[in-house]
Design a protein around this motif. Structure first.
Motif, PDB file in Angstrom:
ATOM      1  N   GLY A 423     -84.213  80.599  13.671  1.00  0.00           N
ATOM      2  CA  GLY A 423     -85.606  80.912  13.394  1.00  0.00           C
ATOM      3  C   GLY A 423     -86.308  81.158  14.719  1.00  0.00           C
ATOM      4  O   GLY A 423     -86.217  80.330  15.638  1.00  0.00           O
ATOM      5  N   VAL A 424     -86.972  82.313  14.837  1.00  0.00           N
ATOM      6  CA  VAL A 424     -87.662  82.668  16.090  1.00  0.00           C
ATOM      7  C   VAL A 424     -89.165  82.612  15.859  1.00  0.00           C
ATOM      8  O   VAL A 424     -89.670  83.111  14.849  1.00  0.00           O
ATOM      9  CB  VAL A 424     -87.242  84.076  16.563  1.00  0.00           C
ATOM     10  N   ILE A 425     -89.873  81.975  16.780  1.00  0.00           N
ATOM     11  CA  ILE A 425     -91.336  81.841  16.682  1.00  0.00           C
ATOM     12  C   ILE A 425     -91.965  82.021  18.065  1.00  0.00           C
ATOM     13  O   ILE A 425     -91.264  82.054  19.075  1.00  0.00           O
ATOM     14  CB  ILE A 425     -91.750  80.449  16.112  1.00  0.00           C
ATOM     15  N   LEU A 435     -94.959  82.193  23.980  1.00  0.00           N
ATOM     16  CA  LEU A 435     -93.604  82.183  24.531  1.00  0.00           C
ATOM     17  C   LEU A 435     -92.640  82.365  23.366  1.00  0.00           C
ATOM     18  O   LEU A 435     -92.775  81.703  22.338  1.00  0.00           O
ATOM     19  CB  LEU A 435     -93.355  80.826  25.201  1.00  0.00           C
ATOM     20  N   VAL A 436     -91.675  83.259  23.512  1.00  0.00           N
ATOM     21  CA  VAL A 436     -90.667  83.458  22.462  1.00  0.00           C
ATOM     22  C   VAL A 436     -89.647  82.328  22.547  1.00  0.00           C
ATOM     23  O   VAL A 436     -89.038  82.107  23.602  1.00  0.00           O
ATOM     24  CB  VAL A 436     -89.951  84.825  22.641  1.00  0.00           C
ATOM     25  N   VAL A 437     -89.492  81.589  21.453  1.00  0.00           N
ATOM     26  CA  VAL A 437     -88.530  80.478  21.410  1.00  0.00           C
ATOM     27  C   VAL A 437     -87.716  80.587  20.123  1.00  0.00           C
ATOM     28  O   VAL A 437     -88.146  81.223  19.152  1.00  0.00           O
ATOM     29  CB  VAL A 437     -89.230  79.097  21.481  1.00  0.00           C
ATOM     30  N   ARG A 458     -78.268  92.798  24.954  1.00  0.00           N
ATOM     31  CA  ARG A 458     -78.506  93.452  23.661  1.00  0.00           C
ATOM     32  C   ARG A 458     -79.966  93.764  23.370  1.00  0.00           C
ATOM     33  O   ARG A 458     -80.267  94.533  22.465  1.00  0.00           O
ATOM     34  CB  ARG A 458     -77.952  92.555  22.539  1.00  0.00           C
ATOM     35  N   MET A 459     -80.877  93.148  24.140  1.00  0.00           N
ATOM     36  CA  MET A 459     -82.302  93.341  23.887  1.00  0.00           C
ATOM     37  C   MET A 459     -83.063  93.392  25.208  1.00  0.00           C
ATOM     38  O   MET A 459     -82.606  92.843  26.208  1.00  0.00           O
ATOM     39  CB  MET A 459     -82.873  92.163  23.073  1.00  0.00           C
ATOM     40  N   PRO A 460     -84.248  94.029  25.222  1.00  0.00           N
ATOM     41  CA  PRO A 460     -85.097  93.967  26.425  1.00  0.00           C
ATOM     42  C   PRO A 460     -85.410  92.513  26.781  1.00  0.00           C
ATOM     43  O   PRO A 460     -85.561  91.667  25.884  1.00  0.00           O
ATOM     44  CB  PRO A 460     -86.367  94.707  25.985  1.00  0.00           C
ATOM     45  N   ALA A 461     -85.507  92.225  28.069  1.00  0.00           N
ATOM     46  CA  ALA A 461     -85.708  90.845  28.540  1.00  0.00           C
ATOM     47  C   ALA A 461     -86.933  90.188  27.918  1.00  0.00           C
ATOM     48  O   ALA A 461     -86.912  89.000  27.593  1.00  0.00           O
ATOM     49  CB  ALA A 461     -85.816  90.834  30.064  1.00  0.00           C
ATOM     50  N   TYR A 462     -88.037  90.979  27.727  1.00  0.00           N
ATOM     51  CA  TYR A 462     -89.258  90.343  27.213  1.00  0.00           C
ATOM     52  C   TYR A 462     -89.116  89.880  25.772  1.00  0.00           C
ATOM     53  O   TYR A 462     -89.914  89.068  25.292  1.00  0.00           O
ATOM     54  CB  TYR A 462     -90.465  91.283  27.373  1.00  0.00           C
ATOM     55  N   LYS A 463     -88.090  90.357  25.061  1.00  0.00           N
ATOM     56  CA  LYS A 463     -87.892  89.927  23.667  1.00  0.00           C
ATOM     57  C   LYS A 463     -86.954  88.725  23.552  1.00  0.00           C
ATOM     58  O   LYS A 463     -86.858  88.122  22.491  1.00  0.00           O
ATOM     59  CB  LYS A 463     -87.308  91.086  22.843  1.00  0.00           C
ATOM     60  N   THR A 464     -86.227  88.407  24.620  1.00  0.00           N
ATOM     61  CA  THR A 464     -85.231  87.336  24.508  1.00  0.00           C
ATOM     62  C   THR A 464     -85.900  85.967  24.612  1.00  0.00           C
ATOM     63  O   THR A 464     -86.809  85.770  25.411  1.00  0.00           O
ATOM     64  CB  THR A 464     -84.148  87.464  25.596  1.00  0.00           C
ATOM     65  N   ARG A 466     -87.130  82.312  25.485  1.00  0.00           N
ATOM     66  CA  ARG A 466     -87.208  81.580  26.760  1.00  0.00           C
ATOM     67  C   ARG A 466     -86.733  80.128  26.598  1.00  0.00           C
ATOM     68  O   ARG A 466     -86.420  79.471  27.577  1.00  0.00           O
ATOM     69  CB  ARG A 466     -88.661  81.566  27.284  1.00  0.00           C
ATOM     70  N   ARG A 467     -86.764  79.636  25.355  1.00  0.00           N
ATOM     71  CA  ARG A 467     -86.309  78.259  25.102  1.00  0.00           C
ATOM     72  C   ARG A 467     -85.548  78.227  23.791  1.00  0.00           C
ATOM     73  O   ARG A 467     -85.854  78.987  22.862  1.00  0.00           O
ATOM     74  CB  ARG A 467     -87.504  77.298  25.011  1.00  0.00           C
TER      75      ARG A 467
END
Length: 491
Positions: A423-425, A435-437, A458-464, A466-467
């Protein structure tokens, strides 16, 4: 965008672009873009809305290519220079781009397109010395540009805007923010995004102003350019202001005083693409003397709402609708809300996009039966100024000026052999807005550093994320859906 080129002809000898230590006039820009148009047209007379994808470093060549595509009658599809190949491939193939123009820095990543049957690969250096030919007449209702937005589905959607849409977006901002040919702005925002393309680049060039490029972002260099004394307009996202404040605080009191004096002379400073924390706004006021102008827009609508250029700028508020923009707040039943009550922002006006490329159902769903665009953002009218409360969907994360689809990230994570579910939030963060976690349910012990590397391939860094948080199971409701508000509490 015909007016953009006509306006450029009025100030031929003025510097339009400063990049890599070189100065380029409006005349040089017109000549180079005409060469590119002629090359693209070949034996033809009009690209007739063929899509032209391009991956070119920010600077003079980027603008010349963009203008060249428009002047030849094509639809410009700017690619993000930091995307990994799968993300680039998705955009090129979703738009069915006939041409792919590639700067030397990006030839290796786009190598698979060198002998592609559907898309013609053009190295930037090839587009030289083509004999000029008559350029086509471009109707304003033709498609001009496709930019990609995450939306609420797992795959990004292409937002198609016409020349009329773009002219409306630009002319509205030029008037609202008092642009003139005396202006000089720094361009350090991504150029596959409405903020960098429309608000900075096109508004400046429409006005006969000068744009200086800086890529990649470097706080030290930004302040050195400030000290050069030419800049008088600055636009950035909250994350950049946060980084500039950190750099400023590391300088000596003498240097800080010099910088403050220099920044106080600016005409305008703007923040956008994400909510600006009030603490950052107040700190920036303290160091620069500027109360940042906040505004609100989307890829689909350009800018729709803004705090005033002259008048009270209210922290935490996006301001009032711009000229020509109709705005209303509706509840879930589609009824107008009372003042002070939250509702979803609906927008109408000439700046609103034409359609989601190749997605008629998504286009239809995003408009009401009487033509209002449903933004998905919830706001309240607070004593004459609009204030954003958040997304109607928890699956959209606003981080560092980007709107990111949690569903898209979840789809990639689930492809990892050790991840059973996820689950991504977004969680609140002063620097990034959110922050994407990600919460993970794994089938075996997992190395989180290796997972981060795997995701960045597989994805742009800003979408990956961080935690990460590894759980036995994800919290779910009776219908089996992950309850993301419960997930947020676990972080």
């Amino acid at each position: 965008m015909l007016q953009l080129f006509e306006k450029a002809k009025q100030t031929p000898h003025k510097t339009a672009i400063v990049a890599g230590g070189n100065h380029y006039s409006y005349q040089t820009l017109l000549e180079k873009s005409e060469q590119i148009s002629s090359f693209l047209l070949g034996e033809g007379q009009d690209l007739s809305q063929e899509r032209v994808a391009f991956m070119v470093a920010p600077g003079f060549d980027y603008v010349a290519v963009q203008w060249g595509i428009w002047r030849a009658g094509g639809i410009a599809v700017p690619l993000c220079i930091s995307y990994p190949f799968p993300s680039l491939q998705y955009v090129i193939e979703d738009t069915q781009s006939k041409f792919l123009i590639v700067g030397p820095e990006y030839e290796s990543i786009l190598q698979p397109y060198r002998n592609h049957s559907e898309t013609k690969f053009i190295a930037l250096g090839e587009m030289q010395n083509r004999k000029e030919k008559p350029l086509p007449e471009i109707g304003k209702n033709r498609g001009a540009m496709i930019l990609y937005t995450s939306g609420t589905t797992s795959l990004p959607k292409g937002v198609l805007t016409t020349h009329a849409n773009l002219e409306s977006q630009i002319s509205t901002l030029v008037k609202a923010w008092a642009w003139s040919s005396e202006d000089y702005i720094l361009e350090l925002l991504p150029l596959h995004h409405v903020h960098g393309i429309i608000n900075v680049l096109c508004c400046a060039l429409w006005s006969g102003a000068t744009v200086e490029f800086l890529n990649p972002f470097d706080a030290k260099q930004v302040f050195e350019i400030f000290e050069g004394g030419k800049l008088n307009v600055f636009m950035a996202v909250p994350t950049i202001y946060y980084k500039l404040i950190s750099a400023f605080e590391s300088y000596s009191p003498e240097r800080q005083a010099e910088l403050k004096k220099c920044m106080e002379s600016f005409r305008l400073m703007i923040s956008g693409s994400a909510a600006l924390p009030v603490s950052v706004m107040e700190k920036w006021k303290e160091i620069s003397g500027h109360y940042l102008l906040e505004r609100y827009g989307m890829t689909e609508i350009g800018m729709a709402v803004s705090n005033p250029y002259d008048g009270e700028r209210r922290a935490g508020h996006i301001g009032q609708p711009l000229s020509g923009v109709e705005l209303c707040l509706l509840d879930e039943e589609g009824k107008l809300v009372n003042p002070g009550e939250p509702g979803e922002i609906h927008i109408k006006g000439p700046s609103v996009f034409k359609e989601y490329w190749g997605k008629p159902e998504a286009t239809q769903k995003s408009f009401t039966s009487d033509g209002w665009f449903k933004t998905g953002d919830i706001a309240v009218l607070d004593d004459g100024y609009y204030r954003i409360l958040g997304r109607d969907s928890i699956d959209i994360i606003k981080s560092g000026g980007y709107k990111i689809s949690a569903l898209e990230i979840e789809e990639v994570l689930r492809k990892h052999p050790s991840i059973k579910d996820c689950g991504v939030i977004g969680i609140p963060n002063e620097e990034w807005g959110e922050l994407v976690v990600a919460a993970l349910v794994t089938s075996e012990k997992i190395d989180l550093e290796q997972l981060s590397t795997w995701m960045r391939e597989r994805m742009p860094a800003y979408k990956t994320p961080r935690r990460y948080l590894v759980l036995e199971e994800l919290p779910r409701n009776a219908m089996g859906k992950v309850t993301k508000n419960e997930l947020k509490k676990l972080f």
